[in-house]
Design an enzyme around this catalytic site. Structure first.
Site, PDB file in Angstrom:
ATOM      1  N   ARG A  44      10.246  -7.477  10.949  1.00 29.58           N
ATOM      2  CA  ARG A  44      10.919  -8.024   9.773  1.00 29.58           C
ATOM      3  C   ARG A  44      12.433  -7.937   9.940  1.00 29.58           C
ATOM      4  O   ARG A  44      12.934  -7.906  11.055  1.00 29.58           O
ATOM      5  CB  ARG A  44      10.405  -7.300   8.529  1.00 29.58           C
ATOM      6  CG  ARG A  44       8.885  -7.542   8.367  1.00 29.58           C
ATOM      7  CD  ARG A  44       8.297  -6.968   7.140  1.00 29.58           C
ATOM      8  NE  ARG A  44       8.937  -7.517   5.943  1.00 29.58           N
ATOM      9  CZ  ARG A  44       8.868  -6.930   4.767  1.00 29.58           C
ATOM     10  NH1 ARG A  44       8.213  -5.807   4.612  1.00 29.58           N
ATOM     11  NH2 ARG A  44       9.461  -7.482   3.722  1.00 29.58           N
ATOM     12  N   ASP A  65      15.441  14.825   4.135  1.00 39.07           N
ATOM     13  CA  ASP A  65      15.763  16.243   3.993  1.00 39.07           C
ATOM     14  C   ASP A  65      14.639  17.010   3.298  1.00 39.07           C
ATOM     15  O   ASP A  65      14.344  18.150   3.661  1.00 39.07           O
ATOM     16  CB  ASP A  65      17.073  16.428   3.229  1.00 39.07           C
ATOM     17  CG  ASP A  65      18.301  16.081   4.067  1.00 39.07           C
ATOM     18  OD1 ASP A  65      18.158  15.895   5.297  1.00 39.07           O
ATOM     19  OD2 ASP A  65      19.398  15.981   3.484  1.00 39.07           O
ATOM     20  N   GLU A  70       3.921   8.792   8.436  1.00 32.12           N
ATOM     21  CA  GLU A  70       4.567   7.644   7.795  1.00 32.12           C
ATOM     22  C   GLU A  70       3.640   6.437   7.928  1.00 32.12           C
ATOM     23  O   GLU A  70       3.128   6.155   9.017  1.00 32.12           O
ATOM     24  CB  GLU A  70       5.890   7.365   8.504  1.00 32.12           C
ATOM     25  CG  GLU A  70       6.620   6.147   7.987  1.00 32.12           C
ATOM     26  CD  GLU A  70       7.886   5.856   8.792  1.00 32.12           C
ATOM     27  OE1 GLU A  70       8.828   5.327   8.192  1.00 32.12           O
ATOM     28  OE2 GLU A  70       7.918   6.144  10.014  1.00 32.12           O
ATOM     29  N   PRO A  99       8.836   2.827  -4.036  1.00 28.42           N
ATOM     30  CA  PRO A  99       9.078   1.741  -4.970  1.00 28.42           C
ATOM     31  C   PRO A  99       8.352   0.449  -4.623  1.00 28.42           C
ATOM     32  O   PRO A  99       8.205   0.097  -3.455  1.00 28.42           O
ATOM     33  CB  PRO A  99      10.596   1.536  -4.914  1.00 28.42           C
ATOM     34  CG  PRO A  99      11.077   2.248  -3.715  1.00 28.42           C
ATOM     35  CD  PRO A  99      10.064   3.293  -3.389  1.00 28.42           C
ATOM     36  N   ASN A 100       7.881  -0.180  -5.672  1.00 24.36           N
ATOM     37  CA  ASN A 100       7.245  -1.499  -5.646  1.00 24.36           C
ATOM     38  C   ASN A 100       5.833  -1.499  -5.091  1.00 24.36           C
ATOM     39  O   ASN A 100       5.164  -2.523  -5.134  1.00 24.36           O
ATOM     40  CB  ASN A 100       8.106  -2.530  -4.898  1.00 24.36           C
ATOM     41  CG  ASN A 100       9.439  -2.730  -5.577  1.00 24.36           C
ATOM     42  OD1 ASN A 100       9.482  -2.956  -6.779  1.00 24.36           O
ATOM     43  ND2 ASN A 100      10.517  -2.609  -4.833  1.00 24.36           N
ATOM     44  N   ASN A 141       4.546   6.554   2.343  1.00 27.07           N
ATOM     45  CA  ASN A 141       5.081   5.212   2.504  1.00 27.07           C
ATOM     46  C   ASN A 141       6.280   5.148   1.557  1.00 27.07           C
ATOM     47  O   ASN A 141       6.130   4.856   0.380  1.00 27.07           O
ATOM     48  CB  ASN A 141       4.050   4.146   2.140  1.00 27.07           C
ATOM     49  CG  ASN A 141       4.576   2.741   2.352  1.00 27.07           C
ATOM     50  OD1 ASN A 141       5.779   2.538   2.476  1.00 27.07           O
ATOM     51  ND2 ASN A 141       3.685   1.775   2.372  1.00 27.07           N
ATOM     52  N   TYR A 161       2.165  -8.428   2.117  1.00 25.57           N
ATOM     53  CA  TYR A 161       1.473  -7.192   1.757  1.00 25.57           C
ATOM     54  C   TYR A 161      -0.004  -7.374   1.420  1.00 25.57           C
ATOM     55  O   TYR A 161      -0.696  -6.391   1.178  1.00 25.57           O
ATOM     56  CB  TYR A 161       2.189  -6.513   0.584  1.00 25.57           C
ATOM     57  CG  TYR A 161       3.613  -6.147   0.929  1.00 25.57           C
ATOM     58  CD1 TYR A 161       3.892  -5.056   1.740  1.00 25.57           C
ATOM     59  CD2 TYR A 161       4.679  -6.913   0.472  1.00 25.57           C
ATOM     60  CE1 TYR A 161       5.189  -4.727   2.082  1.00 25.57           C
ATOM     61  CE2 TYR A 161       5.980  -6.587   0.803  1.00 25.57           C
ATOM     62  CZ  TYR A 161       6.234  -5.496   1.609  1.00 25.57           C
ATOM     63  OH  TYR A 161       7.512  -5.171   1.945  1.00 25.57           O
ATOM     64  N   ALA A 199      11.067   0.902   0.343  1.00 27.42           N
ATOM     65  CA  ALA A 199      12.482   0.596   0.600  1.00 27.42           C
ATOM     66  C   ALA A 199      13.315   1.844   0.881  1.00 27.42           C
ATOM     67  O   ALA A 199      14.307   1.774   1.603  1.00 27.42           O
ATOM     68  CB  ALA A 199      13.073  -0.165  -0.580  1.00 27.42           C
ATOM     69  N   HIS A 206       3.242   2.234   6.852  1.00 25.56           N
ATOM     70  CA  HIS A 206       3.791   0.991   6.304  1.00 25.56           C
ATOM     71  C   HIS A 206       2.734  -0.087   6.422  1.00 25.56           C
ATOM     72  O   HIS A 206       2.126  -0.259   7.490  1.00 25.56           O
ATOM     73  CB  HIS A 206       5.066   0.565   7.039  1.00 25.56           C
ATOM     74  CG  HIS A 206       6.193   1.509   6.804  1.00 25.56           C
ATOM     75  ND1 HIS A 206       6.889   1.536   5.618  1.00 25.56           N
ATOM     76  CD2 HIS A 206       6.720   2.476   7.587  1.00 25.56           C
ATOM     77  CE1 HIS A 206       7.801   2.493   5.689  1.00 25.56           C
ATOM     78  NE2 HIS A 206       7.709   3.077   6.867  1.00 25.56           N
TER      79      HIS A 206
END
Length: 141
Positions: A107, A87, A98, A9-10, A74, A22, A77, A100
């Site tokens: 943060r 899962d 992963e 999201p976002n 990524n 970002y 949230a 980010h």
């Protein structure tokens, strides 16, 4: 080698959303950067973005049936909230990295827990959008 990039999201709001955190690069720029690096590395890449947890889970499951060799994720949230994504990653057992853009460890405290990361073999955090390129190169090794 087939790589699936999943953005949560976002991330579609890159360049608009908190550019001090970002950056000013927009989502189209990020995708172009990923596609160009994948071509340079002779990797087949597809990119998926969703603001909906269930769609991300479904995409991870589809990756199994599409014979994807690696997932770059990524979860945004959902990193800190989604056991369903964890899962799904565990269920398909596809090697995952992963990524980010920001350094989540610098943060808010709640961002320091990564459920999805528990199913990933590598974590690239705080390297900006170049972290995606590092993840692509990781799969070549």
């Amino acid at each position: 080698m087939k790589i699936l990039v999943i953005n949560g999201p976002n991330l579609n709001m890159l360049g608009v959303r908190e550019p001090d955190i970002y950056g000013k690069e927009n989502y189209e720029d990020l995708c172009k950067k990923i596609y160009e690096e994948a071509e340079r590395l002779s990797l087949e890449v597809s990119i998926f973005q969703s603001n909906f947890e269930g769609e991300i889970v479904s995409k991870i499951q589809e990756a199994y049936f599409d014979n994807v060799d690696g997932i770059i994720i990524n979860p945004a949230a959902y990193t800190h909230t989604s056991i369903a994504i964890l899962d799904a990653l565990k269920a398909v057992a596809i090697p995952a990295v992963e990524v980010h853009i920001s350094d989540v460890n610098e943060r808010e405290d709640f961002r320091k827990v990564s459920y999805a990361g528990m199913a990933c073999e590598k974590h690239i955090i705080g390297h900006g959008t170049d972290g995606y390129l590092e993840a692509l190169r990781y799969f070549l090794n």
